[in-house]
Write a protein that holds these residues in place. Sequence first.
Motif, PDB file in Angstrom:
ATOM      1  N   CYS A  77       0.811  -1.216   0.000  1.00 31.15           N
ATOM      2  CA  CYS A  77       0.000   0.000   0.000  1.00 31.15           C
ATOM      3  C   CYS A  77       0.847   1.271   0.000  1.00 31.15           C
ATOM      4  CB  CYS A  77      -0.957   0.004   1.195  1.00 31.15           C
ATOM      5  SG  CYS A  77      -0.151  -0.187   2.809  1.00 31.15           S
ATOM      6  N   SER A  78       2.136   1.170   0.296  1.00 26.05           N
ATOM      7  CA  SER A  78       3.002   2.349   0.300  1.00 26.05           C
ATOM      8  C   SER A  78       4.458   1.897   0.258  1.00 26.05           C
ATOM      9  CB  SER A  78       2.764   3.205   1.551  1.00 26.05           C
ATOM     10  OG  SER A  78       3.187   2.509   2.715  1.00 26.05           O
ATOM     11  N   THR A  79       5.356   2.816  -0.034  1.00 23.79           N
ATOM     12  CA  THR A  79       6.776   2.479  -0.004  1.00 23.79           C
ATOM     13  C   THR A  79       7.222   2.142   1.417  1.00 23.79           C
ATOM     14  OG1 THR A  79       7.271   4.839   0.135  1.00 23.79           O
ATOM     15  CG2 THR A  79       7.397   3.817  -2.045  1.00 23.79           C
ATOM     16  N   LYS A  80       6.652   2.819   2.411  1.00 25.15           N
ATOM     17  CA  LYS A  80       6.994   2.507   3.803  1.00 25.15           C
ATOM     18  C   LYS A  80       6.555   1.079   4.146  1.00 25.15           C
ATOM     19  CE  LYS A  80       6.532   4.143   8.573  1.00 25.15           C
ATOM     20  NZ  LYS A  80       6.318   2.804   9.135  1.00 25.15           N
TER      21      LYS A  80
ATOM     22  N   LEU B 166      16.966  -3.114  -2.960  1.00 27.56           N
ATOM     23  CA  LEU B 166      16.644  -2.559  -1.647  1.00 27.56           C
ATOM     24  C   LEU B 166      17.307  -1.204  -1.457  1.00 27.56           C
ATOM     25  CD1 LEU B 166      15.421  -2.785   1.144  1.00 27.56           C
ATOM     26  CD2 LEU B 166      17.449  -4.038   1.871  1.00 27.56           C
ATOM     27  N   LEU B 167      18.574  -1.077  -1.907  1.00 25.93           N
ATOM     28  CA  LEU B 167      19.269   0.198  -1.777  1.00 25.93           C
ATOM     29  C   LEU B 167      18.578   1.286  -2.587  1.00 25.93           C
ATOM     30  CD1 LEU B 167      22.962  -1.021  -1.935  1.00 25.93           C
ATOM     31  CD2 LEU B 167      21.776  -0.091   0.052  1.00 25.93           C
ATOM     32  N   ARG B 168      18.142   0.951  -3.771  1.00 23.90           N
ATOM     33  CA  ARG B 168      17.464   1.946  -4.587  1.00 23.90           C
ATOM     34  C   ARG B 168      16.164   2.399  -3.930  1.00 23.90           C
ATOM     35  NH1 ARG B 168      18.418  -0.479 -10.536  1.00 23.90           N
ATOM     36  NH2 ARG B 168      17.746  -2.324  -9.424  1.00 23.90           N
ATOM     37  N   LEU B 169      15.471   1.432  -3.312  1.00 21.81           N
ATOM     38  CA  LEU B 169      14.236   1.780  -2.629  1.00 21.81           C
ATOM     39  C   LEU B 169      14.524   2.727  -1.472  1.00 21.81           C
ATOM     40  CD1 LEU B 169      11.241   1.421  -1.854  1.00 21.81           C
ATOM     41  CD2 LEU B 169      11.917  -0.589  -0.555  1.00 21.81           C
ATOM     42  N   ASN B 170      15.546   2.403  -0.671  1.00 20.92           N
ATOM     43  CA  ASN B 170      15.840   3.223   0.501  1.00 20.92           C
ATOM     44  C   ASN B 170      16.379   4.598   0.124  1.00 20.92           C
ATOM     45  OD1 ASN B 170      15.017   1.244   2.208  1.00 20.92           O
ATOM     46  ND2 ASN B 170      17.058   0.347   2.462  1.00 20.92           N
TER      47      ASN B 170
ATOM     48  N   SER C  93      15.980   6.357  -2.876  1.00 18.16           N
ATOM     49  CA  SER C  93      15.121   7.251  -3.649  1.00 18.16           C
ATOM     50  C   SER C  93      13.766   7.442  -3.012  1.00 18.16           C
ATOM     51  CB  SER C  93      14.921   6.686  -5.058  1.00 18.16           C
ATOM     52  OG  SER C  93      14.168   5.477  -4.997  1.00 18.16           O
ATOM     53  N   GLY C  94      13.344   6.430  -2.251  1.00 16.31           N
ATOM     54  CA  GLY C  94      12.035   6.518  -1.624  1.00 16.31           C
ATOM     55  C   GLY C  94      10.897   6.271  -2.592  1.00 16.31           C
ATOM     56  N   SER C  95      11.210   6.114  -3.858  1.00 15.19           N
ATOM     57  CA  SER C  95      10.151   5.926  -4.841  1.00 15.19           C
ATOM     58  C   SER C  95      10.012   4.491  -5.278  1.00 15.19           C
ATOM     59  CB  SER C  95      10.433   6.790  -6.077  1.00 15.19           C
ATOM     60  OG  SER C  95      11.635   6.356  -6.695  1.00 15.19           O
ATOM     61  N   GLY C  96      11.016   3.691  -4.931  1.00 10.53           N
ATOM     62  CA  GLY C  96      10.950   2.284  -5.295  1.00 10.53           C
ATOM     63  C   GLY C  96      11.313   2.045  -6.737  1.00 10.53           C
ATOM     64  N   SER C  97      12.057   2.941  -7.348  1.00 10.83           N
ATOM     65  CA  SER C  97      12.443   2.772  -8.742  1.00 10.83           C
ATOM     66  C   SER C  97      13.214   1.481  -8.923  1.00 10.83           C
ATOM     67  CB  SER C  97      13.309   3.961  -9.182  1.00 10.83           C
ATOM     68  OG  SER C  97      13.831   3.754 -10.466  1.00 10.83           O
ATOM     69  N   GLY C  98      12.804   0.691  -9.902  1.00 11.07           N
ATOM     70  CA  GLY C  98      13.467  -0.575 -10.170  1.00 11.07           C
ATOM     71  C   GLY C  98      12.944  -1.710  -9.318  1.00 11.07           C
ATOM     72  N   VAL C  99      12.163  -1.395  -8.250  1.00 11.75           N
ATOM     73  CA  VAL C  99      11.648  -2.432  -7.385  1.00 11.75           C
ATOM     74  C   VAL C  99      10.136  -2.519  -7.496  1.00 11.75           C
ATOM     75  CG1 VAL C  99      11.555  -3.263  -5.026  1.00 11.75           C
ATOM     76  CG2 VAL C  99      13.489  -1.905  -5.781  1.00 11.75           C
ATOM     77  N   LEU C 100       9.511  -1.386  -7.509  1.00 15.18           N
ATOM     78  CA  LEU C 100       8.065  -1.344  -7.426  1.00 15.18           C
ATOM     79  C   LEU C 100       7.466  -0.706  -8.660  1.00 15.18           C
ATOM     80  CD1 LEU C 100       7.844   0.008  -3.786  1.00 15.18           C
ATOM     81  CD2 LEU C 100       7.701  -2.356  -4.507  1.00 15.18           C
ATOM     82  N   SER C 101       6.289  -1.156  -8.998  1.00 18.14           N
ATOM     83  CA  SER C 101       5.531  -0.486 -10.049  1.00 18.14           C
ATOM     84  C   SER C 101       4.240   0.026  -9.453  1.00 18.14           C
ATOM     85  CB  SER C 101       5.219  -1.463 -11.191  1.00 18.14           C
ATOM     86  OG  SER C 101       4.346  -2.485 -10.743  1.00 18.14           O
ATOM     87  N   THR C 102       3.700   1.117  -9.972  1.00 19.57           N
ATOM     88  CA  THR C 102       2.442   1.634  -9.453  1.00 19.57           C
ATOM     89  C   THR C 102       1.316   0.726  -9.875  1.00 19.57           C
ATOM     90  OG1 THR C 102       2.064   3.004 -11.400  1.00 19.57           O
ATOM     91  CG2 THR C 102       3.281   3.995  -9.567  1.00 19.57           C
TER      92      THR C 102
END
Length: 598
Positions: free
Chosen positions: A93-96, A125-129, A131-140
Amino acid sequence: MLSVIRVHLPSEIPIVGCELTPYVLLRRPDKTPTTDDVPESAPLEGHFLKYRWYRVQSDKKVAICSVHPSEVATLQCLGCLKSKVPVAKSYHCSTKCFSDAWQHHRVLHERAASVATEGNDEEELLRLNSSGSGSGVLSTSSSLTNGSSAVYPSSVTQKTGVAGETLVEVGRSKTYTPMADDVGHVLKFECVVVNAETKQNVGHSCTILTSRVIPAPSPSPRRLIPVSGSDVIKHLDPNGRPLSMGSFTVLSYNILADTYASSDLYSYCPTWALSWTYRRQNLLREIVKYRADIVCLQEVQNDHFDEFFAPELDKHGYQALFKRKTNEVFVGNTNTIDGCATFFRRDRFSHVKKYEVEFNKAAQSLTEALIPVTQKKTALSRLVKDNVALIVVLEAKFGNQAADNPGKRQLLCVANTHVNVPHELVDVKLWQVHTLLKGLEKIAASADIPMLVCGDFNTTPASAPHSLLAMGKVDPFHPDLTVDPLGILRPHTKLTHQLPLVSAYSSFARMGGGPIAEQQRRTMDPASNEPLFTNCTRDFLGTLDYIFYTADTLAVESLLELLDEESLRKDTALPSPEWSSDHIALLAEFRCMPRTRR
């Protein structure tokens, strides 16, 4: 005339597999209120109630957060898609939410079948932490779907009047159990009075909308870890049982009785996850999944045994035995008194004999023999706690006889108990454990029989009751022995037994090397060789549950892996949406051995 006053749903959130039962308050023709059903088969003065359930089908697709199932997902883990983790577990539900759950979530990647990891989990994991946007890890989740839509007959669909919404009829009874197709959708319940002769609706219908249906949360699977052989995962047959035909599995589990599962005590657990309608289904799924040959449950309410566990487990091939706690202390509905339930697979064992231990009766005998008349009332007030034990003798149907003794019956004695005594009454707790063990000694003396002692002993490692169980005696200088106002523990030399009992989970400490062995040892207390915890609440983290076995007749082959705090996710206590008791289940696989001479 019959009329509906109001309807409401006691369940806060509809969950797949959990039956929804609306509360419907009616007014009879004589103006008296009632909650009794009035079906078409038994109309009341020419009228009956008609029920309908609808799924509100929307063009807008919705996915549910895998960590917070009451929240709509906004992100999806691309790593899950690469690793072929079930899609439902990829939503957050969120990046957090994703960041907080990462340590647990990454285990899903590691365990997924046919994982094609390319060493980039840490990088993601590093990219998530950073950038905070989850680039490369998460998709909207703007393009998320709930899977392919089912095709429904046009006769059971109707437009709601809201653009893009359609009502799909899914049920015609008062109750409804949400299905996988309902996930992410709102359900609508409709109740209306119908004229029995004309079959026409009378007056307006009463309706209520649920929140969105969520999937039943599923915890990460717990594996069966061999302790007697190589450091590999135990191979199971197509039915999920260990391949060794001469072995059997035993499960012990305090399931947390509904009468004790109050929102005051477990305020951290969502109310929908604490409701019995949800927990019973989640517990049943977990118990059945383990496929144990023998199941020992504690805190099983009398009504829940009769109405749910016995009939449901019967469908899976289990025979059921139950011993309800006595009710000299209990105040309330006797149907809700809990007790110990033992189940066994009919294709693996047959029932030979049952013994019931009522510690209240033992307390009466003790006070008659040792306590002065003037102190008997005080003594009974301290000793009587309504606890019981259920002892079952079974005969194995599988082959495990020694070559030099063909045809000998393979018997097994299984004790199941819950020593539910307040912590400060350590003398009573020790006395009850000692009483149980002396009873088991009598059975052992009358038959050449392996023994298992399972349950929630409500006592931690290094306590006097645990010492008595595991060591066969209690150190006369043990601090627990200082609490003995009735003198029931004296002389201390009597606190012994001759059963060669060993805690099954101590076998993890004796495993060889290898990553799996090291992982399990991290979940063990090196001082006691017991699990770090089997009970996990906001106020307590420790071990209370055990499976003991007679080491001269049984050998541990495998153990169900233990949970660690990482598996429970950060800042989580039990019960939770994933785990429906404040205790964790223990399971051991045993192999019968020829009795060694002592």
